[in-house]
Structures are given as C-alpha cells and as structure tokens.
Scaffold this motif. Structure first.
Motif: not given
Length: 174
Positions: A27-40
C-alpha cells in the motif's frame, strides 16, 4: 472500483486518530507511486521522500513535532535545492511547490486506498534535519503522517465549511 475525483476529495479529511497497525509495504508503494507520477516544474523531480515507519524513526519524529498524532507511518517530503527549476527573471524556485504537489498526490492516493493522513507543516525543520541526518541541500517541506483511521476518527468540525465559490473566484480581473 474507480472513484469520482470530486467524491474522493470531499470524502478525504485530516485524520488525527490512528490505529496502531502499520501501513503495509504494498500500500505504501502505491502511495509513493502517486507521488512519483506527480507533475513538477520541467519534470525535474526534485522531491526526496523519507519514509518514517520503524519505531526508532517514529520516536525521532516525535522530537520534531507535536503533530504526529501517534501515526504509525509518516512521509517527510523534501526537495533538493540543487535540482529545482528556477524562474529566470527573479530566481524563484519551484521546490516548495513541487514538493507540495507530490504531497497532495500521495495524500489523495492514500485516501483512495483507505489510509488516513494529515498534512503537517508544524514541525521544526532544523530538528528534522538533525534527527534524520538530512544534508543542507535537501529542504523539508511537508510531513504526511498516515495510517489506518481509528474507529473514533472523524473530520474536524470545520472540515465541511467552505466559502461560497463567488467569494474565491473572479474572472479576468481583481
């Protein structure tokens, strides 16, 4: 089951009472993946995320903020000052904005997965840097404490208090 975004955004609230059970790695990996996909800005991805979940790390965190809410897991979202996009005419850095977008993505993904969270800005940056040995070029921006909501967890009374749209939106000019 896909959730309508507006329903997810309305359902999500700042959880301040957690179960002691940790967030599972998957579950934590899925949450981190959402952060990884965030635009910067310019997709430079200056975010750096420290996962805080061991009992020793949680104890260190408690030295840095009174707003840990006994959460079993936390994500310290930082940015690398050397990797941010900078606006040419005044040198303004995108770092804090980038880290905030990443934090928001993770916060919403956590909610979609049934994990409660609270975005905490009330922490002592120097204490965090010392406790977690964060180098000078890494800037802590947000602390996302998280876990499964306790049975008595509930939104703040102010959670559903919104100004009318016409108070916050204007067209073309101020």
């Amino acid at each position: 089951m896909e959730m309508d975004f507006l329903k997810l955004a309305a359902r999500r609230y700042s959880v301040r009472s957690f179960q002691s059970r940790p967030v599972e790695d998957k579950t934590l990996e899925q949450i981190l993946q959402a952060g990884h996909l965030a635009p910067t800005a310019c997709n430079l991805q200056p975010q750096r995320i420290l996962i805080i979940k061991s009992p020793a790390a949680i104890e260190k965190l408690r030295k840095c903020t009174p707003c840990h809410f006994q959460a079993p897991t936390a994500l310290l979202v930082c940015y690398d000052k050397n990797e941010c996009w900078k606006r040419g005419y005044d040198g303004a850095s995108s770092g804090e904005i980038d880290a905030s977008i990443v934090t928001t993505h993770m916060m919403l993904e956590a909610a979609a997965l049934g994990v409660g969270s609270t975005w905490v800005m009330h922490f002592i940056p120097e204490a965090v840097k010392t406790e977690f040995h964060i180098p000078g070029h890494i800037e802590p921006t947000a602390l996302l404490v998280m876990g499964y909501p306790a049975e008595d967890a509930a939104p703040s009374p102010r959670h559903a208090a919104f100004k009318a749209l016409d108070e916050i939106i204007t067209y073309d000019q101020f």
